[in-house]
Every structure is written in structure tokens, then in C-alpha cells.
Design a protein around this motif. Structure first.
Motif, short mmCIF file in Angstrom:
data_model
loop_
_atom_site.label_atom_id
_atom_site.label_comp_id
_atom_site.label_asym_id
_atom_site.label_seq_id
_atom_site.Cartn_x
_atom_site.Cartn_y
_atom_site.Cartn_z
N VAL A 181 9.02 7.09 -28.15
CA VAL A 181 7.75 7.25 -27.45
C VAL A 181 6.80 8.13 -28.25
CG1 VAL A 181 6.68 8.28 -25.42
CG2 VAL A 181 8.62 6.76 -25.15
N LEU A 182 7.30 9.24 -28.80
CA LEU A 182 6.45 10.14 -29.56
C LEU A 182 5.88 9.45 -30.80
CD1 LEU A 182 5.32 13.00 -29.90
CD2 LEU A 182 7.39 13.59 -31.16
N ALA A 183 6.75 8.81 -31.58
CA ALA A 183 6.29 8.14 -32.80
C ALA A 183 5.39 6.96 -32.47
CB ALA A 183 7.50 7.69 -33.63
N GLY A 184 5.79 6.14 -31.50
CA GLY A 184 5.01 4.95 -31.17
C GLY A 184 3.66 5.28 -30.56
N THR A 185 3.59 6.33 -29.71
CA THR A 185 2.32 6.69 -29.08
C THR A 185 1.32 7.20 -30.11
OG1 THR A 185 3.45 7.22 -27.00
CG2 THR A 185 1.25 8.15 -27.34
N LEU A 186 1.75 8.10 -30.98
CA LEU A 186 0.84 8.63 -32.00
C LEU A 186 0.40 7.55 -32.98
CD1 LEU A 186 2.51 12.09 -32.72
CD2 LEU A 186 0.49 11.62 -31.33
N TYR A 187 1.35 6.73 -33.42
CA TYR A 187 1.02 5.68 -34.38
C TYR A 187 0.05 4.67 -33.77
CZ TYR A 187 1.90 2.26 -38.11
OH TYR A 187 1.77 1.39 -39.16
N GLY A 188 0.34 4.21 -32.56
CA GLY A 188 -0.52 3.22 -31.92
C GLY A 188 -1.89 3.76 -31.58
N ALA A 189 -1.95 5.03 -31.14
CA ALA A 189 -3.25 5.62 -30.80
C ALA A 189 -4.13 5.78 -32.04
CB ALA A 189 -3.04 6.98 -30.12
N VAL A 190 -3.54 6.22 -33.14
CA VAL A 190 -4.31 6.36 -34.38
C VAL A 190 -4.78 5.00 -34.87
CG1 VAL A 190 -4.16 7.02 -36.82
CG2 VAL A 190 -3.20 8.52 -35.07
N SER A 191 -3.89 4.02 -34.83
CA SER A 191 -4.26 2.68 -35.31
C SER A 191 -5.39 2.09 -34.47
CB SER A 191 -3.03 1.77 -35.26
OG SER A 191 -3.37 0.44 -35.61
N GLY A 192 -5.27 2.17 -33.15
CA GLY A 192 -6.30 1.59 -32.30
C GLY A 192 -7.62 2.32 -32.37
N TYR A 193 -7.58 3.65 -32.53
CA TYR A 193 -8.84 4.42 -32.55
C TYR A 193 -9.57 4.25 -33.88
CZ TYR A 193 -12.12 8.28 -32.33
OH TYR A 193 -13.26 9.04 -32.33
N VAL A 194 -8.84 4.30 -34.99
CA VAL A 194 -9.49 4.19 -36.30
C VAL A 194 -10.03 2.78 -36.50
CG1 VAL A 194 -9.13 4.33 -38.79
CG2 VAL A 194 -8.09 6.03 -37.28
N GLY A 195 -9.23 1.77 -36.18
CA GLY A 195 -9.68 0.39 -36.29
C GLY A 195 -9.90 -0.07 -37.72
N GLY A 196 -10.53 -1.21 -37.86
CA GLY A 196 -10.88 -1.72 -39.18
C GLY A 196 -9.68 -2.08 -40.03
N ARG A 197 -9.80 -1.87 -41.33
CA ARG A 197 -8.75 -2.22 -42.27
C ARG A 197 -7.50 -1.36 -42.05
NH1 ARG A 197 -10.47 -2.81 -48.42
NH2 ARG A 197 -11.68 -4.46 -47.37
#
Length: 308
Positions: A121-137
Motif C-alpha cells: 500500500v505504501l509503495a503503490g500509493t506513493l507511486y500511483g499518486a506521483v504518476s497521476g499528478y505529474v502526468g505527461g510522458r
């Protein structure tokens, strides 16, 4: 013109209105959860299993690694459950107290499930939140990595890790946790894409709040409900994975044990009439599974905005 009686009645009614307080999201979810009988039953099952895992070995007069050489090898004739002898669940074919060993197995299985879920949960939440917020490439590259990891056979990699780095609880914890986070990352990323277009996120961006602080202070807390529901449903899956690994003999090693190892031993000896060796660990395994699934379903229904 209002009479004194009307004025007093109006004042009393206004006072009652002032006493009415609105319920928060979590307070409303708690009330909805408590009305779900299956979810409450799941909580009770989990509390009983956790209590047995924590205090079971203190209740038993024997330790989990004590061997009764007088009964060893004669479990079918002499090792049945006996309160008079202190063998509440009987003994296994090696002459060890099954009550203490089931308590240890339940504790280790719960630890594996909880710690593995926490890492995932810790790794997946941080990774997914960063990916979705930054967006783009950046989002595209991060999600392609998730797709690659999801395409790799999970069980094969876990078995390979245990063979390469040794059969230990540490490798089991880390292996299960780090191999099960991609699904969590994908769920969080999808929710983050929805949240980052909300007004409070745009207001934070307009005032110059750093991206990392927006993710940790605004996005992640709003994902807490989904994360909690997913975590309660992930714990039984991880326990099931650990039990399967232990059933194959690659999990917890002697003299320690887990529910999967105990079920494996019970399946091997049931032909000799020692059904208690399979029945007791299987019973606690099923109670734990049903408990987490009931709680997970209850939390999902309580936090579902469509049902409010």
C-alpha cells in the motif's frame, strides 16, 4: 403578535436546532459500517483470531517446539485432543502440541499479511499518486513499468527469490510486499487523475504549493478511503499466497510454522485418522479469510458515495 407561550416554544425549538450537529464523512461511514451485520461479524472473527494468535501460546502448557517422545509417531492412537493432558487441539505426528503451533501459525500468517499489505500500500500509493499528478510522458513511462511488472508471473518470481536468498520471513515479507504493489499503483493513479482537476488542487497550485506537498497533504488523504478498502481485501490474498508457498515447503521453516505449513502437514497425515491436524489450522485459516473479506466488503459499502 406572539404570546409568551409561543415565544418560549420558538426559543425551545431553536435551542434544539442548535444542538443538531452534522456528521463527518468518517462518522457517517462508521454508522453505515456498524449496521452491516456481516462486517461486524468479520471484525469479531478477526479479533478472536488475533487474540488467539497473541495469547494462545501463553494459554497452552506446552511450547510450540516441545516434543512429547511418548506420543511421537502414535498420534492416531494417543494424540487426539485432550483437555486432561493439556493437548487442547491434540498433537501432530511429531509429538508437538497443535494448540501452540496453530497459535504461532496464525500469528505468522497475520504478520505476513499485514506487513506485506503495508509495504504494498505504501509503495503503490506513493507511486500511483506521483504518476497521476505529474502526468505527461512521466506518467506514461511509470505506467508502462507497472504493465511490465504485472505481466511477470508473481508466484514464479516469489519462489525464485526464496530459492536465491533463502527461506526466511524477511525475504517472504519483502518479496510479497514489493511484488504486489503495481495493482495498487494503478488504482491510485486513476483516482489521482480525477482529483487533480478539483478546485482545491487548482487553488493549491495557484498559490505556489510544491507538488510533493500537494501530493502528500491533499491527494493522498483524499484517497484514504479507497486505500483502506483495498488494503483489507489485499491482506487475505497475501495470506493465501503465503499459505500456498508454505504448503509447497518454501515458506516458514521449522521449528516455526504458519497456517499453510500446518495445513500441508495435516493433509499428509489425514489418511491415518488424525483429522484434527487438518481441521484446526484449516478452521482458523477460513475464519481469517472470511473475516477480512467481510470487513473489506463492509468498508467498501460504507465508503461508497453512491449509497449515501
Amino acid at each position: 403578535m406572539l404570546s409568551p407561550i409561543d415565544i418560549s416554544a420558538l426559543a425551545l425549538r431553536l435551542a434544539k436546532l442548535d444542538e443538531v450537529k452534522g456528521r463527518s464523512l468518517w462518522a457517517d461511514a462508521r454508522l453505515r459500517f456498524m449496521r452491516n451485520k456481516a462486517a461486524v461479524a468479520g471484525v469479531i472473527l478477526l479479533l478472536l483470531c488475533a487474540g488467539f494468535a497473541a495469547f494462545g501460546q501463553l494459554i497452552s502448557p506446552y511450547s510450540y517446539d516441545y516434543i512429547d517422545f511418548n506420543i511421537m509417531g502414535h498420534a492416531a492412537e494417543m494424540g487426539a485432543p485432550s483437555w486432561a493432558k493439556g493437548y487442547y487441539f491434540g498433537i501432530d505426528d511429531q509429538g508437538r502440541d497443535l494448540f501452540a503451533r496453530v497459535a504461532m501459525g496464525t500469528r505468522i500468517s497475520l504478520w505476513v499479511g499485514v506487513i506485506g499489505t503495508a509495504i504494498s500500500v505504501l509503495a503503490g500509493t506513493l507511486y500511483g499518486a506521483v504518476s497521476g499528478y505529474v502526468g505527461g510522458r512521466t506518467d506514461s513511462l511509470m505506467m508502462r513499468l507497472v504493465d511490465v511488472l504485472l505481466s511477470i508471473p508473481f508466484m514464479f518470481v516469489l519462489i525464485l527469490l526464496l530459492v536465491m536468498f533463502g527461506k526466511s520471513l524477511t525475504v517472504l515479507f519483502m518479496g510479497i510486499g514489493f511484488l504486489s504493489w503495481p495493482a495498487m499503483a494503478r488504482i491510485v493513479r486513476g483516482q489521482t487523475l480525477t482529483l487533480k482537476s478539483r478546485e482545491f488542487i487548482e487553488a493549491a497550485q495557484a498559490t505556489g504549493v510544491p507538488a510533493l506537498r500537494i501530493i502528500l497533504r491533499h491527494i493522498v488523504p483524499n484517497l484514504l478511503g479507497i486505500v483502506v478498502v483495498y488494503a483489507t481485501l489485499l491482506v487475505p490474498d497475501i495470506i493465501l499466497t503465503e499459505s500456498f508457498i508454505s504448503f509447497l515447503g518454501l515458506g516458514v521453516q521449522e521449528p516455526q510454522t504458519s497456517l499453510g505449513e500446518l495445513i500441508s502437514e495435516g493433509a499428509k497425515t489425514m489418511r491415518y485418522g488424525t483429522l484434527w491436524q487438518l481441521a484446526f489450522p484449516m478452521g482458523f485459516f477460513m475464519a481469517t479469510m472470511f473475516g477480512f473479506y467481510f470487513v473489506g466488503d463492509g468498508l467498501r459499502d460504507a465508503l461508497d458515495p453512491k449509497d449515501r
